[in-house]
Design an enzyme around this catalytic site. Structure first.
Site, PDB file in Angstrom:
ATOM      1  N   ASP A  76      42.539  35.960  39.189  1.00 34.14           N
ATOM      2  CA  ASP A  76      43.960  35.634  39.222  1.00 34.14           C
ATOM      3  C   ASP A  76      44.197  34.440  40.125  1.00 34.14           C
ATOM      4  OD1 ASP A  76      43.241  37.432  41.356  1.00 34.14           O
ATOM      5  OD2 ASP A  76      45.366  37.586  41.868  1.00 34.14           O
ATOM      6  N   GLU A 135      44.010  39.835  43.410  1.00 35.69           N
ATOM      7  CA  GLU A 135      43.840  39.501  44.821  1.00 35.69           C
ATOM      8  C   GLU A 135      45.007  38.707  45.371  1.00 35.69           C
ATOM      9  OE1 GLU A 135      42.545  37.485  48.471  1.00 35.69           O
ATOM     10  OE2 GLU A 135      43.225  36.553  46.602  1.00 35.69           O
TER      11      GLU A 135
END
Length: 378
Positions: A76, A135
Site C-alpha cells: 500500500d 501499513e
C-alpha cells in the site's frame, strides 16, 4: 529452472498498480506471479471491513526447516497528492531515477528482495515474505492478521528484515534496530452551555482543559537512553467549535500524540494523562489509541549480518538507529529479532517520489548476500 527477475522492471510493474491504503487486488497479483515463478507457495487473504479495511495480505514461503529468514513489507502507498511532474502511477525512468508513488516506500525494496530470492533459489532452510496492504493506514488488519495466520499455521521466523526506506544520504548508511512507540490521546472536558453574562448558570470547560494541557506540557518523560532519543508529548489539536461570542461552550477537546521509548508503555502513559485529567476536572475523559509499543533488537547477530552485507556491497558501515516514526516492525518484533533496511527515504510520501535505479540494483545485491549468509550457500 528458476527464472531471473529484473528488480527495476518488477518495481515498475508494482508501481503501475495504484494501491492507496488499504490496498487489495492487482498489485498483489503482480507480486504473486513473480513469487510463484521462483518457487514460492503463496497464500493470500482479505481481512477487515470499512473504515480500516478491507485489507489484502500475502504470505509466501519457500523451503522448509530452519533457519527461517523472513522479509516483511507493504504494497500500500499513501495518496499521491496534486502537483506531480508526471502520473504518479505511471512509472518513469528519467536520468538515473525511477519515479512513481511507492518507488521508495516500498515497492522498490520488495522488488529487490524478490529478485535476490530468484538468484538464491537452492538455499537450505526457509525463506518467506510477509506482505500487507495496510501499513500506511491504521494497520489494524494487516501485519497483525498475518502474524495471527502465521502462528496458526506453524510459520515461525528466526530472523526478519523489514524493507522500509532507512537510508539517509547514501544507500546503506543507516539501519533501524528499534523504534519508539506511539500513542494518540483525545481529551474531552464536558461543560454546561450558557450565556456569558450569567456564568453562575453555566460551566465553562475551557479553563480546566487549559490547566490539563499546561500540566501535560510541563512533563519531561525522560532524557533518552543509549539507543533511544527522549520521549516527547505533542499537543496536536485544540477544538471548542463555538461560533458565538456570548455563549459559554458545552465542551472543549484536545488531541495529543506521544512518541515514547522503551522506558514506557502506551497504557502507562495513558493512565498518567488520565490521572491529570481527573484531577483537574471530574467531567474530563480521556480516550487513548496505542499504535505500537517501543521495541529494540539489541545489536548482535542480525544487525551484524545486515551490516556486513551492506559493507561488502557499498563500502559503508551503517549507523544503528531507532529514529523516525513507527513501522510494522513493532508487530514483528514479537516473533523474532527484526531490523529495518531499505532505500533512501528523502522522497518518501513526497511529490515526485523517486529511487535511484542503481540503488535498487545494489539493494538486490545486499539482500542476496543476506539470504546466502543467513540460510547457507546456494
Amino acid at each position: 529452472m528458476i527464472p531471473s527477475i529484473d528488480p527495476v522492471d518488477l518495481a515498475q510493474r508494482l508501481i503501475a498498480c495504484p494501491s492507496i491504503t488499504p490496498a487489495t487486488g492487482a498489485v498483489f497479483d503482480v507480486l504473486e506471479e513473480a513469487l510463484v515463478a521462483i518457487g514460492f507457495s503463496v497464500h493470500r487473504f482479505v481481512a477487515g471491513e470499512a473504515p480500516d479495511g478491507p485489507v489484502e495480505n500475502l504470505f509466501a514461503v519457500r523451503g522448509s526447516g530452519g533457519p527461517h529468514l523472513a522479509y516483511a513489507g507493504h504494497l500500500d502507498v499513501v495518496p499521491p497528492g496534486e502537483g506531480w511532474t508526471g502520473d504518479p502511477f505511471t512509472p518513469e525512468i528519467r536520468g538515473d531515477l525511477l519515479y512513481g508513488r511507492g518507488a521508495v516506500d516500498m515497492k522498490g525494496s520488495i522488488a529487490a528482495f524478490v529478485a535476490a530470492a530468484a538468484r538464491h533459489a537452492d538455499h537450505p532452510g526457509t525463506l518467506s515474505l510477509i506482505i500487507t496492504g495496510d501499513e500506511e493506514g491504521y494497520a489494524v488488519y494487516g501485519t497483525v492478521e498475518l502474524i495471527r495466520w502465521m502462528t496458526a499455521n506453524g510459520h515461525h521466523p528466526d530472523l526478519c528484515i523489514v524493507g522500509e526506506p532507512t537510508s539517509v544520504s547514501r544507500l546503506g548508511d543507516m539501519i533501524k534496530i528499534g523504534r519508539r512507540g506511539s500513542v494518540n490521546m483525545w481529551v474531552e472536558v464536558a461543560g454546561t452551555q450558557g450565556h456569558v453574562a450569567y456564568p453562575h448558570l453555566a460551566d465553562n470547560p475551557i479553563p480546566p482543559l487549559v490547566r490539563i494541557l499546561s500540566r501535560i506540557e510541563a512533563i519531561e518523560l525522560d532524557q533518552g537512553t543509549e539507543w533511544f532519543q527522549p520521549s516527547n508529548i505533542e499537543i496536536t489539536d485544540i477544538e471548542v467549535g463555538n461560533p458565538a461570542t456570548n455563549v459559554i461552550p458545552a465542551k472543549a477537546t484536545a488531541r495529543l500524540s506521544i512518541r515514547f521509548n522503551a522506558l514506557h508503555t502506551g497504557e502507562a502513559l495513558a493512565e498518567r494523562i488520565r490521572a491529570i485529567c481527573e484531577e483537574e476536572s471530574p467531567r474530563a475523559t480521556l480516550t487513548a489509541r496505542i499504535s505500537g509499543e517501543a521495541f529494540l533488537t539489541e545489536p548482535g547477530a542480525l544487525s551484524d549480518l545486515v551490516s556486513g552485507a551492506i559493507r561488502d556491497v557499498t563500502g559503508l558501515t551503517p549507523e544503528l538507529s531507532t529514529t523516525g516514526g513507527t513501522s510494522d516492525a513493532r508487530f514483528l518484533a514479537r516473533l523474532c529479532p527484526v531490523v529495518e533496511f531499505g532505500l533512501l527515504n528523502a522522497t518518501m510520501h513526497k511529490l515526485d517520489e523517486a529511487a535511484a535505479v542503481q540503488d535498487i540494483v545494489a539493494l538486490t545485491d545486499i539482500f542476496g548476500l543476506v539470504i546466502r549468509r543467513a540460510l547457507g550457500p546456494t
